[in-house]
Design an enzyme around this catalytic site. Sequence first.
Site, PDB file in Angstrom:
ATOM      1  N   TYR A   9       0.767  -1.163   0.137  1.00  0.00           N
ATOM      2  CA  TYR A   9      -0.202   0.120  -0.078  1.00  0.00           C
ATOM      3  C   TYR A   9       1.025   1.260   0.027  1.00  0.00           C
ATOM      4  CZ  TYR A   9      -4.347  -2.389   0.097  1.00  0.00           C
ATOM      5  OH  TYR A   9      -5.704  -2.867   0.019  1.00  0.00           O
ATOM      6  N   ARG A  32       1.394   2.039  -3.431  1.00  0.00           N
ATOM      7  CA  ARG A  32       0.386   2.691  -4.143  1.00  0.00           C
ATOM      8  C   ARG A  32      -0.003   3.998  -3.674  1.00  0.00           C
ATOM      9  NH1 ARG A  32      -2.600  -1.063  -7.132  1.00  0.00           N
ATOM     10  NH2 ARG A  32      -4.422   0.219  -6.901  1.00  0.00           N
ATOM     11  N   HIS A  79     -15.049   2.511  -1.442  1.00  0.00           N
ATOM     12  CA  HIS A  79     -13.932   1.493  -0.966  1.00  0.00           C
ATOM     13  C   HIS A  79     -12.892   2.299  -0.069  1.00  0.00           C
ATOM     14  CE1 HIS A  79     -14.836  -1.275  -4.530  1.00  0.00           C
ATOM     15  NE2 HIS A  79     -15.642  -1.512  -3.648  1.00  0.00           N
ATOM     16  N   GLY A 123     -15.219   3.516 -16.419  1.00  0.00           N
ATOM     17  CA  GLY A 123     -14.159   2.690 -16.202  1.00  0.00           C
ATOM     18  C   GLY A 123     -14.107   1.648 -15.435  1.00  0.00           C
ATOM     19  N   THR A 163     -13.183   0.692 -22.244  1.00  0.00           N
ATOM     20  CA  THR A 163     -12.279   0.435 -23.106  1.00  0.00           C
ATOM     21  C   THR A 163     -12.869  -0.835 -23.796  1.00  0.00           C
ATOM     22  OG1 THR A 163     -10.844  -0.544 -21.719  1.00  0.00           O
ATOM     23  CG2 THR A 163     -10.300   1.558 -22.280  1.00  0.00           C
ATOM     24  N   CYS A 174     -11.745   6.605 -21.279  1.00  0.00           N
ATOM     25  CA  CYS A 174     -12.719   7.481 -20.801  1.00  0.00           C
ATOM     26  C   CYS A 174     -12.342   9.161 -20.897  1.00  0.00           C
ATOM     27  CB  CYS A 174     -12.888   7.390 -19.165  1.00  0.00           C
ATOM     28  SG  CYS A 174     -13.268   5.410 -18.907  1.00  0.00           S
TER      29      CYS A 174
END
EC number: 2.3.1.-
Length: 304
Positions: A97, A100, A153, A244, A271, A288
């Site tokens: 994490y 990220r 989330h 997306g 996509t 997008c």
Amino acid sequence: MLLQNRAAIALGLRMCSTNVRKGPLMDTARTNSDMSEFRKVFSKAKHIAIITGAGVSAESGVPTFRGENEKWRKWQSQDLATPEAFSRTPSRVWEFYHYRRELALNKKPSAAHLAIAECEARLKKQGRSVVVITQCTDDLHRQAGSKHVLKIHGSLLETRCVSCGHVTINKRSPICAALKDKGAPDPDVADAQIPVDKLPRCGERDCHGLLRPNVVFFGETLDSHILTKVEEQMETCDLCLVVGTSSIVYPAAMFGPQIASRDVPVAEFNTKTTPKTEYFTYHFQGPCGTTLPQALAQHESEVI
């Protein structure tokens, strides 16, 4: 109530479906890609719900959990994003994490993020509303200027203490000294094996408990307060955009189809087709950042 039967959407648990159908999914008798027709519907909508997924942020350079980013080092990304993994190997999960977080902190909103934020600000002046219901855990919607954002989330840039439960915004880089320069995703990088007492700790008085990212791990229940707000938006919107998202992570994967069941127009921007494309009125294929600005641009009928 659209979400009253929580069993229909996996009881609010964040889950990823492994039973993904392949091949053409669009019901061509129902789903179309007529942008001019969509624009007419858009021009009349008063309450627009925009459901966004990782594909929006992927166009900003934030990795998803699938495709080339399916693995971090030698582990499946989804296997690291679980409460069991955090309990067993908190150092490894924090490295994952931290990687990220650092990426998210250094990325800028995509053209899709900016189009959504501009649309919300413009329509607000007309007495119309736009709400973003996002599965993304970065802060790019808010950076772009979106005000009404429901993050189902959680957030990479918040932490929660596993001892006292305190939640706080945390944008420190690195989040703690022991994680500095850690988290590289390459398969030959060894775990740092940071001692638990050196991982991010709670700053509340007399606590000093272990912090975790304030995200919803796979297998955890989504925040009921957020779900209630989502439910309210799903019941009142008169147009929905699904942007997306792979539509395989539940319960979010069912939000668009639930709205469509009220005979509300739902437009998918992706996509490629998804397992839920056949439920929707429109499907616009492509990045997008290319399709969404055109879809949300000021309509000729708008009076500013």
